[in-house]
Design a protein around this motif. Structure first.
Motif, PDB file in Angstrom:
ATOM      1  N   UNK A 146       0.829  -1.202   0.000  1.00  0.00           N
ATOM      2  CA  UNK A 146       0.000   0.000   0.000  1.00  0.00           C
ATOM      3  C   UNK A 146       0.866   1.256   0.000  1.00  0.00           C
ATOM      4  N   UNK A 147       1.963   1.235   0.746  1.00  0.00           N
ATOM      5  CA  UNK A 147       2.866   2.379   0.787  1.00  0.00           C
ATOM      6  C   UNK A 147       3.446   2.674  -0.593  1.00  0.00           C
ATOM      7  N   UNK A 148       3.921   1.649  -1.280  1.00  0.00           N
ATOM      8  CA  UNK A 148       4.510   1.846  -2.606  1.00  0.00           C
ATOM      9  C   UNK A 148       3.483   2.387  -3.594  1.00  0.00           C
ATOM     10  N   UNK A 149       2.261   1.862  -3.538  1.00  0.00           N
ATOM     11  CA  UNK A 149       1.216   2.330  -4.456  1.00  0.00           C
ATOM     12  C   UNK A 149       0.846   3.778  -4.153  1.00  0.00           C
TER      13      UNK A 149
ATOM     14  N   UNK B 226       5.046   4.591  -6.483  1.00  0.00           N
ATOM     15  CA  UNK B 226       6.228   3.790  -6.797  1.00  0.00           C
ATOM     16  C   UNK B 226       5.876   2.442  -7.413  1.00  0.00           C
ATOM     17  N   UNK B 227       4.662   1.987  -7.241  1.00  0.00           N
ATOM     18  CA  UNK B 227       4.268   0.660  -7.724  1.00  0.00           C
ATOM     19  C   UNK B 227       2.925   0.740  -8.427  1.00  0.00           C
ATOM     20  N   UNK B 228       2.699  -0.223  -9.286  1.00  0.00           N
ATOM     21  CA  UNK B 228       1.449  -0.287 -10.031  1.00  0.00           C
ATOM     22  C   UNK B 228       0.304  -0.670  -9.100  1.00  0.00           C
ATOM     23  N   UNK B 229      -0.866  -0.059  -9.262  1.00  0.00           N
ATOM     24  CA  UNK B 229      -1.993  -0.332  -8.356  1.00  0.00           C
ATOM     25  C   UNK B 229      -2.381  -1.803  -8.278  1.00  0.00           C
ATOM     26  N   UNK B 230      -2.121  -2.566  -9.352  1.00  0.00           N
ATOM     27  CA  UNK B 230      -2.456  -3.993  -9.347  1.00  0.00           C
ATOM     28  C   UNK B 230      -1.726  -4.770  -8.267  1.00  0.00           C
ATOM     29  N   UNK B 231      -0.648  -4.199  -7.736  1.00  0.00           N
ATOM     30  CA  UNK B 231       0.092  -4.860  -6.656  1.00  0.00           C
ATOM     31  C   UNK B 231      -0.810  -5.133  -5.459  1.00  0.00           C
ATOM     32  N   UNK B 232      -1.796  -4.275  -5.228  1.00  0.00           N
ATOM     33  CA  UNK B 232      -2.668  -4.435  -4.063  1.00  0.00           C
ATOM     34  C   UNK B 232      -3.511  -5.702  -4.145  1.00  0.00           C
TER      35      UNK B 232
ATOM     36  N   UNK C   4      15.185  -6.685 -14.967  1.00  0.00           N
ATOM     37  CA  UNK C   4      14.296  -5.662 -15.515  1.00  0.00           C
ATOM     38  C   UNK C   4      12.875  -6.207 -15.654  1.00  0.00           C
ATOM     39  N   UNK C   5      12.766  -7.406 -16.214  1.00  0.00           N
ATOM     40  CA  UNK C   5      11.440  -7.990 -16.462  1.00  0.00           C
ATOM     41  C   UNK C   5      10.670  -8.181 -15.165  1.00  0.00           C
ATOM     42  N   UNK C   6      11.376  -8.588 -14.116  1.00  0.00           N
ATOM     43  CA  UNK C   6      10.713  -8.793 -12.829  1.00  0.00           C
ATOM     44  C   UNK C   6      10.150  -7.471 -12.307  1.00  0.00           C
ATOM     45  N   UNK C   7      10.973  -6.452 -12.252  1.00  0.00           N
ATOM     46  CA  UNK C   7      10.526  -5.188 -11.662  1.00  0.00           C
ATOM     47  C   UNK C   7       9.588  -4.399 -12.564  1.00  0.00           C
ATOM     48  N   UNK C   8       9.687  -4.613 -13.889  1.00  0.00           N
ATOM     49  CA  UNK C   8       8.787  -3.903 -14.804  1.00  0.00           C
ATOM     50  C   UNK C   8       7.329  -4.259 -14.555  1.00  0.00           C
ATOM     51  N   UNK C   9       7.080  -5.445 -14.032  1.00  0.00           N
ATOM     52  CA  UNK C   9       5.691  -5.869 -13.766  1.00  0.00           C
ATOM     53  C   UNK C   9       5.151  -5.291 -12.461  1.00  0.00           C
ATOM     54  N   UNK C  10       6.035  -4.739 -11.635  1.00  0.00           N
ATOM     55  CA  UNK C  10       5.637  -4.327 -10.290  1.00  0.00           C
ATOM     56  C   UNK C  10       5.731  -2.824 -10.082  1.00  0.00           C
ATOM     57  N   UNK C  11       6.854  -2.249 -10.504  1.00  0.00           N
ATOM     58  CA  UNK C  11       7.196  -0.886 -10.106  1.00  0.00           C
ATOM     59  C   UNK C  11       6.966   0.141 -11.205  1.00  0.00           C
ATOM     60  N   UNK C  12       6.803   1.378 -10.774  1.00  0.00           N
ATOM     61  CA  UNK C  12       6.762   2.525 -11.665  1.00  0.00           C
ATOM     62  C   UNK C  12       8.078   3.269 -11.532  1.00  0.00           C
ATOM     63  N   UNK C  13       8.498   3.959 -12.581  1.00  0.00           N
ATOM     64  CA  UNK C  13       9.838   4.517 -12.580  1.00  0.00           C
ATOM     65  C   UNK C  13       9.882   6.037 -12.587  1.00  0.00           C
ATOM     66  N   UNK C  14       8.872   6.642 -12.018  1.00  0.00           N
ATOM     67  CA  UNK C  14       8.947   8.090 -11.866  1.00  0.00           C
ATOM     68  C   UNK C  14       9.378   8.410 -10.451  1.00  0.00           C
ATOM     69  N   UNK C  15      10.035   9.533 -10.289  1.00  0.00           N
ATOM     70  CA  UNK C  15      10.534   9.930  -8.980  1.00  0.00           C
ATOM     71  C   UNK C  15       9.384  10.252  -8.058  1.00  0.00           C
ATOM     72  N   UNK C  16       9.604   9.935  -6.742  1.00  0.00           N
ATOM     73  CA  UNK C  16       8.630  10.334  -5.746  1.00  0.00           C
ATOM     74  C   UNK C  16       8.952  11.722  -5.267  1.00  0.00           C
TER      75      UNK C  16
END
Length: 594
Positions: free
Chosen positions: A334-337, A341-347, A582-594
């Motif tokens: 929830x913190x990352x979303x 930092x993370x895609x909402x689907x992570x929830x 890269x493939x692992x994190x591309x499915x989870x994270x977003x790459x814009x600065x917080x």
């Protein structure tokens, strides 16, 4: 309605251990506004009773959050277990004997501390982040607005302040129900709570006692022919908990089953041993049952955690443990979303991962609770005259690693991007994605001082990338080194900022890198021939850390650990390593600065 509408990112309902730890994590990770409410004033919740035991995996997770040290200062660390038969003779391999096999962890014991004291520690930790429990405040109703996008202030909650009588309105992005078995959040959102309540009832009583039992400061079971499998648990501050079955005969034997009756039956339950209560701190009678919510996550913005989404007996002492597992699993996601930092689907993975484990718990708890009440399980089809104590011992042993938490796993599947089979297969079949990452002893550079991996990986909501370098040259192939550093610094700079800033303690990115060298050397640089990625540690001369992860010294391997300490993926340190990472994190994270 009185007053202005308050806006927060997260509203947590319920300030027991689950709510407090959830709030603590969100506040600790930063960048998220949190409010936590409790309908009872603190003075009304000071009873000593309720949950008492934290098993090893729970203690490990709390250690990564910086909460374990204070718990250890106050707890009773129980390493001894014993079972007595009806004649008072010690019987091996029965009762809680599985606790003697809780290995592969520094926390190889049951951390016993009554909930009252745990909550005090958690509240104090939360205050350090300027978050305070609002009480006595009750959630009256809540609703979601379908026209407001998920991730915005979609939930409107109406609260009642029992001190002032005023109503308050809070708008939040996410609502978390940590409000127990009679959850208002679950009721308001019409989430089905499936399961059943049995006719079995148990008594629990805490106090200061005198006894002639040979091993009173232990986790003990007494195989009573009249009171079921009696629990005897040594508690913090020299106290003891006794638990026994509350049968119909027991209920009918008293005009009122009050404290005096509870004490009298406790004395009878531990026979042939003598027992005298010097003081009673707390006692209760409760009905045994198992229930589970249809979903732990609804409408894209409402979560349930702890007893709000699952209840069961105290047979295996899992109540607080499973709730804390819920809290830890949910909070970093929830913190990352919320921080972008993370895609909402992570929830969605919160329900997927926790639901499957609670189903396992519910199933074995049904059988264990019946056995502890001196009944054979309903599905039992073997010898109807079988000894319930023998069957109970076998079952507790079978589920021992699940009970300790060390064997709790999350499935690898297409619907969960967190647990992915990578190119590396460990020589240990128990070390793989979805499994707890083993805690290992590493050595610091220069001094060779030993340290634990978990201590070096505090849970700050960041993923950890462990680079186990090869013994042979080059330890990290140059193409791999160049690909990883280029990809994560140029193409995904917010990820690799952890690497650049780790020595300056400036704002870090989503990842934390650790380079592990297979043996102590005078200089990491000279062994590697390049700058280490992130912090560097050594394995000992015996290669124990490599062996524990099932890695040959001649191999190079990348192990990704999730923020909660479970293995995400394992990758060969070859030409495709950067691509796999890269493939692992591309499915989870977003790459814009917080």
């Amino acid at each position: 309605m009185q007053g202005d509408v308050e806006h927060v990112d997260v509203l947590i309902v319920g300030a027991g251990p689950v709510g407090l730890i959830t709030a603590f994590q969100l506040a600790k990770f930063g960048g998220v506004s949190v409010r936590i409410i409790e309908k009872h004033a603190k003075s009304e919740q000071d009873a000593y009773g309720r949950a008492i035991t934290l098993f090893p995996r729970t203690a490990e997770m709390l250690d990564q959050l910086g909460l374990a040290d204070e718990l250890l200062q106050n707890c009773f660390a129980c390493r001894d277990t014993v079972t007595y038969n009806a004649q008072g003779e010690e019987v091996g391999g029965r009762g809680w004997s599985f606790m003697k096999h809780m290995k592969d962890t520094t926390f190889d014991f049951a951390l016993v501390l009554r909930q009252k004291f745990q909550e005090e520690i958690f509240r104090n930790a939360l205050r350090q982040h300027n978050v305070h429990v609002s009480a006595p405040i009750e959630l009256i109703t809540a609703s979601t607005n379908a026209n407001i996008p998920t991730g915005e202030h979609k939930v409107t909650a109406v609260l009642s302040n029992h001190s002032s009588g005023a109503a308050e309105v809070v708008k939040c992005k996410y609502l978390i129900g940590c409000d127990g078995g009679r959850s208002s959040v679950r009721r308001i959102f019409n989430i089905a709570f499936e399961g059943s309540i049995t006719e079995d009832k148990w008594v629990r009583i805490d106090g200061q006692v005198e006894t002639d039992m040979p091993k009173p400061r232990s986790y003990c079971s007494i195989e009573s022919p009249t009171h079921g499998n009696v629990l005897w648990a040594a508690l913090d501050h020299g106290s003891t908990r006794i638990g026994y079955a509350f049968t119909e005969d027991r209920a009918n034997g008293y005009e009122e089953f009050d404290e005096a009756a509870v004490v009298k039956e406790a004395i009878a339950a531990v026979k042939p041993f003598q027992l005298e209560f010097e003081r009673v701190d707390w006692w209760t009678i409760y009905t045994v049952g198992q229930r589970i919510a249809e979903s732990f996550f609804v409408e894209g913005c409402v979560f349930l955690a702890g007893d709000a989404c699952h209840t069961h007996s105290s047979a295996a002492a899992q109540g607080m443990n499973t709730g804390i597992h819920d809290a830890v699993n949910l909070a970093w996601k929830l913190s990352l979303v919320l921080r972008g930092c993370a895609k909402p689907g992570l929830l969605e993975t919160y329900h997927v991962e926790r639901f499957q484990n609670i189903l396992k718990l519910i199933e074995y708890d049904k059988d264990i609770s019946q056995l502890m009440s001196n009944h054979l399980p309903e599905k039992w089809r073997d010898n109807p005259d079988a000894d319930v104590n023998v069957i109970l011992a076998k079952m507790l042993e079978e589920v021992g690693t699940f009970t300790s938490g060390l064997g709790i796993s999350y499935e690898v599947g297409n619907d969960n991007p967190l647990n992915i089979e990578g190119s590396f297969r460990s020589t240990d079949p128990q070390v793989k994605p979805g499994i707890r990452g083993p805690d290992i002893t590493l050595l610091r550079p220069g001094t060779f001082e030993p340290t634990r991996l978990i201590r070096e990986l505090p849970n700050t909501s960041r993923f950890s990338v462990l680079i186990f370098t090869a013994e042979n040259q080059p330890p990290i192939p140059k193409v791999v080194y160049d690909d990883i550093t280029y990809s994560l610094t140029v193409e995904r700079p917010i990820l690799m900022s952890a690497y650049f800033n780790i020595r300056t303690n400036k704002k870090a990115g989503h990842l934390r890198f650790i380079t592990i060298i297979p043996k102590p050397t005078p200089s990491p640089y000279e062994f590697l021939g390049c700058e280490p990625i992130g912090r560097v540690y050594f394995d000992g001369e015996d290669g124990a850390a490599y062996r524990r992860y099932g890695i040959e010294l001649s191999q190079g391997v990348i192990v990704v650990l999730r923020p909660d300490g479970w293995i995400g993926t394992m990758i060969e340190l070859g030409n495709r390593a950067a691509w796999e990472l890269e493939s692992y994190f591309d499915k989870i994270l977003l790459y814009r600065s917080t």
